[in-house]
Each structure stands twice: as C-alpha cells, then as structure tokens.
Design a protein around this motif. Structure first.
Motif, PDB file in Angstrom:
ATOM      1  N   ARG A  94      -1.255 -81.262  10.896  1.00 43.88           N
ATOM      2  CA  ARG A  94      -1.194 -80.465  12.115  1.00 43.88           C
ATOM      3  C   ARG A  94      -2.489 -80.645  12.910  1.00 43.88           C
ATOM      4  NH1 ARG A  94      -1.487 -75.511  11.758  1.00 43.88           N
ATOM      5  NH2 ARG A  94      -0.242 -74.878  13.555  1.00 43.88           N
ATOM      6  N   GLY A  95      -3.619 -80.692  12.184  1.00 44.13           N
ATOM      7  CA  GLY A  95      -4.896 -80.925  12.855  1.00 44.13           C
ATOM      8  C   GLY A  95      -4.927 -82.270  13.559  1.00 44.13           C
ATOM      9  N   LYS A  96      -4.402 -83.323  12.910  1.00 41.30           N
ATOM     10  CA  LYS A  96      -4.351 -84.640  13.534  1.00 41.30           C
ATOM     11  C   LYS A  96      -3.484 -84.617  14.783  1.00 41.30           C
ATOM     12  CE  LYS A  96      -5.957 -87.933  12.422  1.00 41.30           C
ATOM     13  NZ  LYS A  96      -7.317 -88.453  12.776  1.00 41.30           N
ATOM     14  N   THR A  97      -2.397 -83.867  14.731  1.00 36.00           N
ATOM     15  CA  THR A  97      -1.494 -83.787  15.884  1.00 36.00           C
ATOM     16  C   THR A  97      -2.188 -83.147  17.073  1.00 36.00           C
ATOM     17  OG1 THR A  97       0.374 -83.575  14.350  1.00 36.00           O
ATOM     18  CG2 THR A  97       0.772 -83.013  16.653  1.00 36.00           C
ATOM     19  N   SER A 116      -7.196 -78.101  16.516  1.00 36.22           N
ATOM     20  CA  SER A 116      -7.317 -79.147  15.512  1.00 36.22           C
ATOM     21  C   SER A 116      -8.355 -78.763  14.455  1.00 36.22           C
ATOM     22  CB  SER A 116      -7.708 -80.466  16.174  1.00 36.22           C
ATOM     23  OG  SER A 116      -8.007 -81.458  15.217  1.00 36.22           O
ATOM     24  N   ILE A 117      -9.510 -78.313  14.918  1.00 36.69           N
ATOM     25  CA  ILE A 117     -10.592 -77.940  13.996  1.00 36.69           C
ATOM     26  C   ILE A 117     -10.167 -76.769  13.114  1.00 36.69           C
ATOM     27  CG2 ILE A 117     -12.904 -76.912  13.935  1.00 36.69           C
ATOM     28  CD1 ILE A 117     -13.497 -78.664  16.461  1.00 36.69           C
ATOM     29  N   TYR A 118      -9.475 -75.811  13.695  1.00 29.44           N
ATOM     30  CA  TYR A 118      -8.996 -74.670  12.906  1.00 29.44           C
ATOM     31  C   TYR A 118      -8.054 -75.139  11.804  1.00 29.44           C
ATOM     32  CZ  TYR A 118      -6.727 -70.317  11.605  1.00 29.44           C
ATOM     33  OH  TYR A 118      -6.239 -69.248  10.878  1.00 29.44           O
ATOM     34  N   ALA A 119      -7.142 -76.049  12.145  1.00 28.59           N
ATOM     35  CA  ALA A 119      -6.186 -76.547  11.148  1.00 28.59           C
ATOM     36  C   ALA A 119      -6.898 -77.331  10.049  1.00 28.59           C
ATOM     37  CB  ALA A 119      -5.127 -77.419  11.830  1.00 28.59           C
ATOM     38  N   TYR A 120      -7.847 -78.175  10.436  1.00 28.30           N
ATOM     39  CA  TYR A 120      -8.625 -78.922   9.436  1.00 28.30           C
ATOM     40  C   TYR A 120      -9.362 -77.960   8.502  1.00 28.30           C
ATOM     41  CZ  TYR A 120      -8.070 -83.387  11.988  1.00 28.30           C
ATOM     42  OH  TYR A 120      -7.580 -84.520  12.573  1.00 28.30           O
ATOM     43  N   PRO A 133     -10.891 -84.815  -4.291  1.00 27.97           N
ATOM     44  CA  PRO A 133     -12.048 -85.296  -3.514  1.00 27.97           C
ATOM     45  C   PRO A 133     -11.687 -86.265  -2.396  1.00 27.97           C
ATOM     46  CG  PRO A 133     -12.010 -86.278  -5.711  1.00 27.97           C
ATOM     47  CD  PRO A 133     -10.995 -85.186  -5.714  1.00 27.97           C
ATOM     48  N   ALA A 134     -10.749 -87.168  -2.633  1.00 26.73           N
ATOM     49  CA  ALA A 134     -10.397 -88.151  -1.596  1.00 26.73           C
ATOM     50  C   ALA A 134      -9.834 -87.456  -0.367  1.00 26.73           C
ATOM     51  CB  ALA A 134      -9.382 -89.157  -2.143  1.00 26.73           C
ATOM     52  N   GLU A 135      -8.918 -86.509  -0.596  1.00 26.55           N
ATOM     53  CA  GLU A 135      -8.314 -85.790   0.535  1.00 26.55           C
ATOM     54  C   GLU A 135      -9.327 -84.838   1.178  1.00 26.55           C
ATOM     55  OE1 GLU A 135      -7.011 -86.109  -2.445  1.00 26.55           O
ATOM     56  OE2 GLU A 135      -5.162 -87.267  -2.104  1.00 26.55           O
ATOM     57  N   TYR A 136     -10.186 -84.245   0.359  1.00 23.94           N
ATOM     58  CA  TYR A 136     -11.201 -83.323   0.869  1.00 23.94           C
ATOM     59  C   TYR A 136     -12.104 -84.025   1.886  1.00 23.94           C
ATOM     60  CZ  TYR A 136     -15.280 -80.175   0.702  1.00 23.94           C
ATOM     61  OH  TYR A 136     -16.327 -79.339   1.029  1.00 23.94           O
ATOM     62  N   PHE A 137     -12.603 -85.201   1.534  1.00 27.71           N
ATOM     63  CA  PHE A 137     -13.505 -85.898   2.444  1.00 27.71           C
ATOM     64  C   PHE A 137     -12.739 -86.607   3.568  1.00 27.71           C
ATOM     65  CE2 PHE A 137     -16.327 -85.400  -1.239  1.00 27.71           C
ATOM     66  CZ  PHE A 137     -17.389 -84.794  -0.582  1.00 27.71           C
ATOM     67  N   ARG A 138     -11.453 -86.815   3.375  1.00 31.31           N
ATOM     68  CA  ARG A 138     -10.626 -87.308   4.473  1.00 31.31           C
ATOM     69  C   ARG A 138     -10.549 -86.255   5.567  1.00 31.31           C
ATOM     70  NH1 ARG A 138      -4.302 -89.095   3.629  1.00 31.31           N
ATOM     71  NH2 ARG A 138      -3.789 -89.568   5.799  1.00 31.31           N
ATOM     72  N   VAL A 139     -10.451 -84.994   5.165  1.00 30.15           N
ATOM     73  CA  VAL A 139     -10.462 -83.901   6.146  1.00 30.15           C
ATOM     74  C   VAL A 139     -11.812 -83.856   6.862  1.00 30.15           C
ATOM     75  CG1 VAL A 139     -10.242 -81.418   6.489  1.00 30.15           C
ATOM     76  CG2 VAL A 139      -8.747 -82.578   4.852  1.00 30.15           C
TER      77      VAL A 139
END
Length: 338
Positions: A94-97, A116-120, A133-139
C-alpha cells in the motif's frame, strides 16, 4: 489334587489393544487437523499472492485506486497474528502504491507521500528485524524513497536527511554479497540524495560522497549485464561532475561529465529510449557549453548546439512544450556567448 492353571483373564489382555487403538485414532485426528490447517494456510497464501499480482497489474496500468482496493481486500483474509509477514507486506505494498501515486498526481504529491510513509511505518509493527530482516530493511529502502520524493515535493531539508538515514540503514543489510541488485539500486538513490544535499549546502564533501555511492552502484550495474541501470547511473554521474565543476572549477570535471553522458548514450538511442536519449543529449550539450567557456569556444559551442538539436528531435513543441522551450533557451544562450 490336580492343580490346574487358572484361566487367563481376558479383560487385562485386551486393554492395551483398546488403548493403542484410541491412541492411533487420536494421532490420526490430530494429523488430519494439522494437515487440514496446512492446506487451508496454503490456500490462503495462494489467494493472497493472486490478489497481489492483480494489484501489481493495476499499478502498472496507473489504476492506483483500484490497486488499493485490492490490497485492502487482503486484510479480510488474514490477521496480523496468524500471518504477520503477509499482513505487514500488504501495508508495504500500500505504501508503494501511494508513493507511485505521488508521481502521477503531483498536485497532491505531498499528501500521497505522507500516506506512503504512514503505511511503511505501520508495516514495521509486524515485520521485525529479528524475524524478517530482508523484508524489514526493504521497508527502510522504501521509506528512503518516500522521504527523498517528499523533499522534492515540499523542500524540507530534514526529509532529505531522513532519506539518507533510511538508505544507510538498508545498506547495513543489503550488502553486495547479500543482494547485489538492492545494493546497487540503494547506492544509486543514496547518490542522488547526497547530490541534492551537497547542492543545497554548497558542500563539496557531500558531492564527493555522492560520487562514491554512484561508483559503488556501478560495481553491479555494468553495461553488459544491466544496461539500462548502467545508463541511468552514468547520466547521474554526468550531472554530478557538472555540479562539482561549479564548486571546484576543474576542467577534468567537465571532461568526466562528457565521458559519463557518452557512456549513457551508448545505451540510450533515439529509437529504443527516446526520452532518455533527448534528456542526455541536452545534458551533454550543457557540458560542451561549459567547456566552451574554458577553451575552444567556437568548436565546443558547435558541439553543444549539435547535441541540443538532437534533443529537439524528441522534445518537439507539440509533445514536450516545457522541455522544448528549455532546449531552445540553451541554444540561444550558446549562440549568444559567441
């Protein structure tokens, strides 16, 4: 007296078989329940992935509202307790959108980026560094992008500093060994952020840091493997060298800029990538013009004008009026300098 053996008692001998049968039945029932839960979980995950693919296609089409509706529908299928990763990633998407919406709806860009920032940020309630960790730093990478764009939208320097922090956080995990593509992409974005900071603060050190980030990116984005990404970084490098010339006034910076732009043009052709081709031609025209101020004025002005005219093959007044006017202004400036 004849001693007879007592008749064996039947009940005690049958109990083990009864208990064993009950135990097997319990195991079978438990296995059936576990297997049934597994099947249901896989069906749910399959449905989620299908919805994510549908939303991604809508984003590619520019139908961001439709994509958000699809993402929101995912929340009706899962809970944050049972599917914490998928729940968090759904907020990330949703943040990317919203971030992508900011590029198409520039009037409301700041609002979209704040969404976007709120969703991230919200996604990080469920995507923890310890577990994912991979998804965490992807965010964190996504947050860097959002803050960098927010700076471009409202000009708050603190947004730029925040973007740099998030990019550096992401690079703490995404080394060239862990994921070379993410490593190179983040370094390219980080280079852009340091460039902007350097120009705002008139700080050559920031520009040199930008240069280091671009060079790190090119360790992965080589022309023979990732040609488009290579060309993009080369164009960024060319602009950086021109900006460094404004502070250091060294001819080598202009020469490096011209080399970088030509590297980009080895990939961008008028047929394959016309907009990028025209953009770089305008940039290299600017580089030749700056060089004309140092040496060989007439010949270098001619090279600048030739590049500007190449840009006008794409930036026509009917299709790109703003860009067309900018190039025409550059041509007039070049001739006026003679």
């Amino acid at each position: 007296m004849n001693c007879e053996l007592p008749e064996p008692e039947s009940r005690p001998q049958k109990k083990p078989f009864i208990y064993a049968g009950v135990g097997i039945l319990i195991i079978l029932i438990a296995g059936y329940v576990v297997f049934g839960d597994y099947i249901q979980e896989q069906r749910t995950l399959s449905k989620i992935n299908s919805l994510w693919e549908e939303a991604s296609e809508l984003r590619d089409e520019g139908n961001y509202d439709g994509a958000l509706e699809v993402y929101n529908s995912v929340f009706s299928l899962i809970s944050s307790k049972d599917f914490p990763l998928e729940y968090g990633m759904n907020h990330y998407y949703r943040g990317k959108t919203y971030e992508e919406m900011s590029s198409s709806d520039t009037v409301n860009a700041s609002s979209h980026l704040q969404n976007s920032i709120y969703a991230y940020d919200y996604s990080l309630k469920f995507i923890t560094e310890e577990e994912y960790p991979a998804e965490y730093f992807r965010v964190h990478y996504g947050l860097g992008d959002a803050y960098l764009k927010l700076y471009a939208s409202r000009g708050d320097v603190s947004d730029l500093d925040t973007a740099i922090d998030y990019y550096n956080n992401a690079l703490g995990y995404y080394s060239i060994a862990v994921d070379p593509i993410y490593f190179a992409s983040i370094n390219n974005k980080l280079g852009n952020a340091w460039r902007k900071k350097g120009n705002i603060e008139n700080n050559v050190t920031c520009l040199q840091t930008s240069l280091s980030s671009y060079e790190e990116s090119l360790r992965v984005f080589r022309e023979d493997v990732y040609s488009l990404e290579y060309a993009g970084v080369q164009n960024n490098l060319g602009n950086l060298y021109l900006e460094m010339f404004s502070y250091e006034n060294e001819k080598s910076n202009i020469e490096n800029a011209i080399t970088s732009f030509n590297n980009a043009l080895s990939v961008y052709t008028i047929d394959s990538r016309p907009i990028e081709y025209a953009t770089v031609q305008n940039n290299i025209g600017n580089a030749w013009f700056k060089l004309s101020e140092l040496e060989n004025k007439e010949s270098n002005v001619e090279k600048a004008v030739a590049a500007y005219n190449e840009a006008l093959k794409v930036f026509t007044i009917s299709l790109f009026p703003v860009e067309h006017d900018g190039v025409i202004h550059n041509i007039a400036r070049a001739y006026k300098s003679l």
